[in-house]
Scaffold this motif. Sequence first.
Motif, short mmCIF file in Angstrom:
data_model
loop_
_atom_site.label_atom_id
_atom_site.label_comp_id
_atom_site.label_asym_id
_atom_site.label_seq_id
_atom_site.Cartn_x
_atom_site.Cartn_y
_atom_site.Cartn_z
N ASN A 1 1.44 6.62 -6.92
CA ASN A 1 0.35 7.53 -7.30
C ASN A 1 0.77 8.98 -7.11
OD1 ASN A 1 -1.48 5.61 -8.12
ND2 ASN A 1 -2.37 5.38 -6.08
N ARG A 2 1.49 9.26 -6.02
CA ARG A 2 1.95 10.63 -5.77
C ARG A 2 2.93 11.06 -6.86
NH1 ARG A 2 6.37 12.13 -1.61
NH2 ARG A 2 7.33 10.93 -3.24
N ASP A 3 3.86 10.18 -7.23
CA ASP A 3 4.82 10.52 -8.28
C ASP A 3 4.11 10.79 -9.61
OD1 ASP A 3 6.90 10.25 -6.52
OD2 ASP A 3 7.44 8.22 -7.17
N ARG A 4 3.10 9.98 -9.91
CA ARG A 4 2.36 10.18 -11.15
C ARG A 4 1.60 11.50 -11.14
NH1 ARG A 4 -1.26 5.52 -12.23
NH2 ARG A 4 -2.41 6.43 -10.52
N ARG A 5 0.96 11.84 -10.02
CA ARG A 5 0.24 13.11 -9.93
C ARG A 5 1.17 14.31 -10.03
NH1 ARG A 5 -2.63 10.54 -5.65
NH2 ARG A 5 -1.29 11.67 -4.20
N VAL A 6 2.33 14.23 -9.40
CA VAL A 6 3.31 15.32 -9.48
C VAL A 6 3.80 15.48 -10.91
CG1 VAL A 6 5.64 15.99 -8.78
CG2 VAL A 6 4.01 15.22 -7.07
N ARG B 1 8.28 9.28 -20.04
CA ARG B 1 8.62 9.12 -18.64
C ARG B 1 7.59 8.24 -17.93
NH1 ARG B 1 8.70 14.40 -16.27
NH2 ARG B 1 8.19 15.30 -18.27
N GLY B 2 6.31 8.39 -18.29
CA GLY B 2 5.28 7.53 -17.71
C GLY B 2 5.46 6.08 -18.10
N GLU B 3 5.89 5.85 -19.32
CA GLU B 3 6.16 4.48 -19.76
C GLU B 3 7.29 3.87 -18.94
OE1 GLU B 3 5.45 2.22 -22.53
OE2 GLU B 3 3.52 3.25 -22.43
N ARG B 4 8.37 4.63 -18.71
CA ARG B 4 9.48 4.12 -17.92
C ARG B 4 9.08 3.86 -16.48
NH1 ARG B 4 13.23 8.48 -18.44
NH2 ARG B 4 12.49 9.12 -20.45
N ARG B 5 8.20 4.70 -15.92
CA ARG B 5 7.75 4.51 -14.54
C ARG B 5 6.74 3.37 -14.43
NH1 ARG B 5 7.10 9.96 -14.37
NH2 ARG B 5 4.89 9.72 -14.68
N ARG C 1 0.83 -1.22 0.00
CA ARG C 1 0.00 0.00 0.00
C ARG C 1 0.86 1.26 0.00
NH1 ARG C 1 -3.30 -2.81 3.66
NH2 ARG C 1 -2.17 -1.86 5.40
N ASP C 2 1.94 1.25 0.79
CA ASP C 2 2.84 2.41 0.82
C ASP C 2 3.50 2.64 -0.53
OD1 ASP C 2 2.21 2.79 3.47
OD2 ASP C 2 4.05 1.83 4.23
N GLU C 3 3.94 1.58 -1.18
CA GLU C 3 4.57 1.70 -2.51
C GLU C 3 3.56 2.21 -3.53
OE1 GLU C 3 6.21 -2.12 -3.30
OE2 GLU C 3 7.87 -1.85 -1.89
N ALA C 4 2.33 1.74 -3.46
CA ALA C 4 1.29 2.20 -4.39
C ALA C 4 0.98 3.67 -4.16
CB ALA C 4 0.03 1.35 -4.25
N ALA C 5 0.95 4.10 -2.90
CA ALA C 5 0.68 5.50 -2.60
C ALA C 5 1.81 6.39 -3.13
CB ALA C 5 0.52 5.70 -1.10
N LEU C 6 3.06 5.94 -2.99
CA LEU C 6 4.19 6.71 -3.52
C LEU C 6 4.14 6.79 -5.04
CD1 LEU C 6 7.16 5.57 -1.27
CD2 LEU C 6 6.08 7.82 -1.35
#
Length: 92
Positions: free
Chosen positions: A23-28, A85-89, A16-21
């Motif tokens: 999601n935050r990276d994607r939103r930023v 960048r989204g593809e790489r992430r 859950r913590d990894e998924a939250a991070l």
Amino acid sequence: MPLPQEMLEEMQARRRDEAALANRDRRVALAACAAMCLGWCALGCALILVGAHTSSHLWGRVAFWGGLGVGNGGILFTLVDAYRRGERRGDW
């Protein structure tokens, strides 16, 4: 043999913590992309307005077409870069 309950809960919490991070990276990243697109749009509009208000016909056309190129090209390259960048992430 099943895993102990504490270990399962720890693994779920970590996931859950990894998924939250993520999601935050994607939103930023998407917010930064949107801000850069607005910046390119503003710069392109400013150049077009300079082209409309200049007294020289030649420099007016240069500024107008430059504004179209900067505005549209900047937005296009920003979106392509954000997609890469989204593809790489692994966002999509």
